[in-house]
Motif scaffolding. Structure first.
Motif, PDB file in Angstrom:
ATOM      1  N   THR A  16       0.839  -1.351  -0.069  1.00 32.72           N
ATOM      2  CA  THR A  16       0.057  -0.012   0.040  1.00 32.72           C
ATOM      3  C   THR A  16       0.948   1.346  -0.198  1.00 32.72           C
ATOM      4  OG1 THR A  16      -1.727  -1.126   1.145  1.00 32.72           O
ATOM      5  CG2 THR A  16      -1.812   1.034   1.317  1.00 32.72           C
ATOM      6  N   HIS A  49       0.961   5.103   0.803  1.00 30.88           N
ATOM      7  CA  HIS A  49       0.233   6.184   1.796  1.00 30.88           C
ATOM      8  C   HIS A  49       0.442   7.566   1.400  1.00 30.88           C
ATOM      9  CE1 HIS A  49      -0.482   3.089   5.105  1.00 30.88           C
ATOM     10  NE2 HIS A  49       0.652   2.468   4.330  1.00 30.88           N
ATOM     11  N   GLY A  88     -10.844  10.118   3.655  1.00 36.10           N
ATOM     12  CA  GLY A  88      -9.927   9.071   3.671  1.00 36.10           C
ATOM     13  C   GLY A  88     -10.434   7.964   3.075  1.00 36.10           C
ATOM     14  N   VAL A  92      -9.097   3.401   1.492  1.00 38.52           N
ATOM     15  CA  VAL A  92      -8.121   2.751   1.227  1.00 38.52           C
ATOM     16  C   VAL A  92      -8.622   1.899  -0.060  1.00 38.52           C
ATOM     17  CG1 VAL A  92      -6.906   0.472   1.780  1.00 38.52           C
ATOM     18  CG2 VAL A  92      -7.293   2.028   3.428  1.00 38.52           C
ATOM     19  N   ARG A  93      -7.840   1.959  -1.454  1.00 38.87           N
ATOM     20  CA  ARG A  93      -8.530   1.584  -2.447  1.00 38.87           C
ATOM     21  C   ARG A  93      -7.390   1.092  -3.421  1.00 38.87           C
ATOM     22  NH1 ARG A  93     -11.180   6.122  -4.665  1.00 38.87           N
ATOM     23  NH2 ARG A  93     -12.701   5.636  -3.203  1.00 38.87           N
ATOM     24  N   HIS A 135      -4.078   0.490  -4.588  1.00 38.20           N
ATOM     25  CA  HIS A 135      -2.549   0.486  -3.860  1.00 38.20           C
ATOM     26  C   HIS A 135      -2.791   1.587  -2.891  1.00 38.20           C
ATOM     27  CE1 HIS A 135       0.056  -2.366  -5.828  1.00 38.20           C
ATOM     28  NE2 HIS A 135      -0.694  -2.197  -7.131  1.00 38.20           N
ATOM     29  N   ARG A 136      -3.513   2.487  -3.113  1.00 42.05           N
ATOM     30  CA  ARG A 136      -3.591   3.821  -2.239  1.00 42.05           C
ATOM     31  C   ARG A 136      -4.348   3.573  -0.924  1.00 42.05           C
ATOM     32  NH1 ARG A 136      -6.024   8.057  -5.887  1.00 42.05           N
ATOM     33  NH2 ARG A 136      -4.928   9.671  -4.134  1.00 42.05           N
ATOM     34  N   HIS A 137      -3.740   4.274   0.295  1.00 42.99           N
ATOM     35  CA  HIS A 137      -4.155   4.310   1.491  1.00 42.99           C
ATOM     36  C   HIS A 137      -4.305   5.955   1.553  1.00 42.99           C
ATOM     37  CE1 HIS A 137      -4.804   3.324   6.028  1.00 42.99           C
ATOM     38  NE2 HIS A 137      -5.377   4.432   5.874  1.00 42.99           N
ATOM     39  N   HIS A 179      -4.988   9.075   3.839  1.00 47.68           N
ATOM     40  CA  HIS A 179      -4.981   9.500   5.506  1.00 47.68           C
ATOM     41  C   HIS A 179      -5.729  10.986   5.136  1.00 47.68           C
ATOM     42  CE1 HIS A 179      -2.746   6.292   7.048  1.00 47.68           C
ATOM     43  NE2 HIS A 179      -2.220   6.252   5.830  1.00 47.68           N
TER      44      HIS A 179
END
Length: 309
Positions: free
Chosen positions: A98, A100, A109, A111-112, A114-116, A118
């Motif tokens: 992942t 960030h 915010g 999580v999808r 490869h991307r997290h 914040h």
């Protein structure tokens, strides 16, 4: 052999490959053969690229690949483990899939893939540029990693950040603004115990396990004079018990040296310490993974107390 177009980072992007007549089928075949490593949708790197020589290098390239592909560049900044990868800030048990980001909004915010992403405020001093990529500063990155993990992970990242020149007071001030965040108590305790003399993730993790178990605090990196020359110990207690974390991995092989020769050198080094009347105890990464260090160390520390009585 196909000559793939690469950018300044050595990345192969689908649009660039298509422009020079390289089809998706050709790329897919190269991936199947192991010639290319897929980093993110439409982005690859050649397997023999020196930057992709290890998992850390691949993850760093993945962070760069995804950062260059986000649509809201300027609003999202690489952060947490991903910013650590670009800074070269070593952390305990990094998550390498992942990527960030921290986004300057009050919500949204997610999580999808490869991307997290914040969310939260980023001050201008919290952001810097590494290798052309916008990332959170060294201090902010350490605080983000620390508050997202447990005491052991927090101590490791603060040790490494201090070694790299991060300001302790600045990080303490950042923690003060997160009074209600999960993980804040462990992060504050870790920063209080952080020491820039710790030389590796393994040494910091060792100390974290000692602290959590309430073992006596060791001195770090003291130099002892022996018949084999000066020897710097990872840890020592009262100048009489020496603790060494995985010495062969720490010191590595000298030019032209075989593993057997390195083992002999390390044995000679330990013998020289013992000849001074010092007790030497050694442990490995595997022992840390299995949480065996405390039980391994405690009898030695008890013996130290008995001999001092």
């Amino acid at each position: 052999m196909t000559l793939f177009p690469t950018d300044r980072y050595g990345l192969i992007r689908r649009e660039a490959a298509l422009r020079v007549g390289i089809t998706d089928d050709t790329v897919a075949a190269a991936v199947r053969r192991g010639d290319l490593i897929r980093l993110a949708p439409g982005i690859w790197v050649e397997a023999d690229d020196s930057s992709a020589a290890d998992p850390d290098g691949v993850y760093r390239l993945r962070c760069i690949a995804v950062a260059g592909s986000v649509r809201d560049r300027g609003k999202s900044t690489l952060s947490h483990d991903s910013a650590a990868a670009l800074h070269g800030l070593q952390i305990l048990h990094p998550e390498r899939e992942t990527v960030h980001f921290t986004k300057r909004t009050k919500g949204g915010g997610f999580v999808r893939g490869h991307r997290h992403v914040h969310v939260g405020p980023l001050l201008s001093d919290d952001v810097t540029v590494v290798d052309g990529i916008e990332v959170t500063s060294l201090a902010r990155t350490a605080v983000d990693v620390a508050t997202a993990g447990d005491f052991e992970r927090a101590l490791v990242v603060f040790d490494r950040a201090l070694t790299m020149g991060a300001d302790r007071e600045l990080m303490s001030g950042m923690l003060a603004t997160r009074a209600r965040w999960p993980g804040i108590a462990a992060a504050r305790r870790a920063l209080d115990n952080a020491d820039r003399l710790s030389e590796s993730v393994g040494e910091s993790w060792s100390r974290a396990q000692m602290i959590a178990a309430g073992l006596p605090a060791p001195r770090l990196q003291h130099t002892f004079r022996t018949s084999d020359g000066e020897v710097r110990a990872d840890f020592d207690w009262e100048g009489r018990l020496i603790g060494e974390f995985d010495g062969i991995q720490k010191y590595g092989l000298r030019p032209g040296e075989t593993p057997r020769e390195a083992l002999i050198r390390e044995k000679r080094r330990e013998d020289a310490l013992r000849a001074q009347g010092l007790m030497v105890v050694r442990w490995t990464w595997g022992m840390l993974e299995r949480a065996e260090l405390v039980d391994h160390l405690r009898p030695w520390l008890e013996k130290l107390d008995r001999t001092a009585a």
